[in-house]
Design a protein around this motif. Structure first.
Motif, short mmCIF file in Angstrom:
data_model
loop_
_atom_site.label_atom_id
_atom_site.label_comp_id
_atom_site.label_asym_id
_atom_site.label_seq_id
_atom_site.Cartn_x
_atom_site.Cartn_y
_atom_site.Cartn_z
N ASN A 24 -25.36 3.66 19.23
CA ASN A 24 -24.63 2.44 19.58
C ASN A 24 -23.52 2.70 20.60
OD1 ASN A 24 -23.36 3.90 17.46
ND2 ASN A 24 -22.08 2.14 16.97
N TYR A 25 -23.46 3.90 21.14
CA TYR A 25 -22.52 4.20 22.22
C TYR A 25 -23.24 4.99 23.31
CZ TYR A 25 -18.30 2.57 19.86
OH TYR A 25 -17.36 1.79 19.28
N PHE A 147 -12.78 -9.85 24.57
CA PHE A 147 -13.32 -8.83 23.69
C PHE A 147 -12.35 -8.65 22.53
CE2 PHE A 147 -13.82 -4.64 21.90
CZ PHE A 147 -15.18 -4.57 21.69
N ARG A 150 -16.56 -6.26 17.21
CA ARG A 150 -18.02 -6.25 17.14
C ARG A 150 -18.60 -6.88 15.88
NH1 ARG A 150 -20.11 -4.99 22.19
NH2 ARG A 150 -19.10 -3.14 23.06
N THR A 151 -17.79 -7.46 15.02
CA THR A 151 -18.36 -8.09 13.83
C THR A 151 -19.07 -9.38 14.21
OG1 THR A 151 -16.31 -9.28 13.38
CG2 THR A 151 -16.57 -7.13 12.33
N ILE A 155 -18.17 -11.60 17.49
CA ILE A 155 -19.07 -11.74 18.63
C ILE A 155 -19.59 -13.16 18.76
CG2 ILE A 155 -19.74 -9.32 18.62
CD1 ILE A 155 -22.48 -10.21 17.48
N SER A 158 -17.92 -14.50 21.65
CA SER A 158 -18.09 -13.80 22.92
C SER A 158 -19.08 -14.53 23.83
CB SER A 158 -18.59 -12.38 22.65
OG SER A 158 -18.88 -11.71 23.86
N ALA A 163 -23.28 -8.12 23.92
CA ALA A 163 -22.65 -8.11 22.60
C ALA A 163 -23.39 -9.00 21.61
CB ALA A 163 -21.19 -8.55 22.71
N LYS A 164 -24.15 -9.98 22.11
CA LYS A 164 -24.74 -11.00 21.23
C LYS A 164 -26.25 -10.93 21.08
CE LYS A 164 -22.79 -15.08 21.21
NZ LYS A 164 -22.23 -16.39 21.54
N GLU A 206 -11.12 -5.27 28.10
CA GLU A 206 -12.51 -4.87 28.24
C GLU A 206 -13.17 -5.54 29.44
OE1 GLU A 206 -15.74 -2.51 26.97
OE2 GLU A 206 -13.65 -2.54 26.33
#
Length: 422
Positions: A24-25, A147, A150-151, A155, A158, A163-164, A206
């Motif tokens: 995830n990174y 930003f 990430r929950t 999101i 967003s 992200a979505k 971000e």
């Protein structure tokens, strides 16, 4: 032979993460093992200037001796009780935060996104208990380009497809409005009485360090007062001296509270990067709408975190890190602006204090900014692209003028190499 062994060590550790960790990174290919002040060292022993500061979590510098000493002292006494009992550090930390930032109450959590979620829950509870919105009709407004974490619920606010995508369905009751557009915000407030709050970053980090007009945040404050909407400032990245003042949204210590948000969200550097600590601050009218059993966290407000965070915050004040960020930020941006005149790769320089970014003259889908950051790494400086063609440049606030000048030279050398090669 030594070089081969060292390279193998780096590759081995990266491969272990790839094999056993979620993908995830997408980190730069450097494996770090030590930090001190503004400097980092990798497993090969190579030294770097840190120009990301763990996304502004280590404003006080890596492994600040006072913060580490506070960690050790408290860790030998008591680390965790849960909130089933009182502990001797939480009340002191809450009082410290409330006194410093000018609020009645503090809600201490762990990660930044937990604090944002907490602020959203507070906003909705206030909407039903105080503002009088009926049913389940409370809405929260977010700025486009934001930003906040990430929950799923965050999101949901967003407009970033990356992200979505494939994470829906999303949480209802979320509205978006263009950032830095007071007219659009007022139109939204005027047309929809169900709006409970507006959550906004004073500077969008971000998104590439996007600064609003000078009248934007005071205008947000005024509109929220006019329409009885909670003004909620997410200062997780911009707060704790990063932008040249303790906060970016209002002047800390002002007795008149002219532009103070109704709800303030803090995280990252609140603990100097030593532990996950975050906080939501508000006055009683908002904070006391949530009752026992309605919200909480096992680790939130643990004594270890509170002791560390109090020392981390005091370091910022004692070492005048806001003043250092303001002074050196001017010097740094001036150097970047002069560089941009000579090197056409830099399309734009923007920032405040030591939260800065350069926009590279390429498409957002280009790999050029990533390649430039790789060249920075080779030359001893660590930074990371955001949104494709922006490179955030945010060193720890303990950096010196001599180090700023040295880093400007690294940045220029790296960019010049690309121009020469093209």
């Amino acid at each position: 032979m030594q070089s081969t062994v060292q390279s193998g060590k780096t590759e081995l550790l990266i491969e272990k993460e790839n094999q056993y960790g979620a993908h995830n990174y997408h980190p730069l290919p450097v494996v770090l093992e030590k930090g001190e002040g503004v400097l980092l060292w990798d497993v090969e022993g190579k030294q770097y200037y840190d120009f990301l500061s763990a996304y502004s979590a280590v404003n006080q510098g890596h492994c600040h001796p006072r913060i580490i000493a506070a960690l050790k002292r408290q860790a030998e006494k008591l680390t965790l009780t849960s909130r089933a009992f009182y502990n001797d550090q939480l009340g002191a930390f809450e009082a410290y935060l409330c006194s410093l930032f000018g609020y009645d109450k503090a809600l201490v959590m762990n990660s930044g996104v937990e604090a944002v979620e907490s602020a959203m829950k507070l906003c909705r509870k206030w909407a039903y208990k105080v503002k009088g919105i009926s049913g389940e009709g409370a809405k929260i407004v977010f700025a486009k380009g934001n930003f906040h974490g990430r929950t799923i619920s965050v999101i949901s606010a967003s407009d970033d497809d990356s992200a979505k995508k494939d994470f829906g369905p999303f949480v209802p009751g979320i509205v978006q409005v263009p950032y830095n557009d007071l007219a659009a915000l007022e139109q939204l407030f005027a047309e929809d009485p169900g709006i409970a709050g507006f959550i906004v970053e004073p500077i969008q980090g971000e998104a590439g360090v996007v600064l609003p007009d000078e009248n934007y945040l005071p205008g947000v404050h005024a509109l929220c007062k006019k329409y009885n909407v909670l003004y909620i400032a997410d200062e997780i990245q911009t707060g704790i001296a990063r932008t040249g003042s303790m906060l970016a949204s209002y002047e800390v210590g002002s007795t008149e509270k002219l532009d103070r948000p109704d709800v303030l969200i803090l995280g990252k550097a609140i603990s100097g990067g030593v532990l996950p600590v975050s906080a939501v601050l508000a006055d009683d009218e908002v904070m006391l709408t949530i009752q026992p059993g309605e919200h909480g966290s096992t680790y939130g407000g643990n004594p270890l975190a509170c002791a560390v965070a109090m020392e981390a915050m005091q370091v910022v004040l004692d070492e005048k890190l806001a003043e250092n960020a303001a002074r050196l930020g001017v010097l740094f941006r001036a150097g970047l602006e002069e560089m941009a005149k000579r090197i056409k790769l830099i399309r734009l320089v923007r920032g405040k204090g030591l939260l800065n970014a350069i926009v590279i003259d390429c498409d957002e889908h280009s790999d050029l900014a990533w390649e430039i950051c790789m060249r920075f790494k080779e030359n001893g400086l660590l930074a990371k692209p955001t949104h494709g063609n922006k490179i955030r440049l945010a060193p720890p606030l303990v950096i010196t003028e001599t180090q700023i000048i040295a880093c400007l030279q690294i940045i220029e050398k790296s960019l010049t190499d690309f121009v020469s090669a093209s």
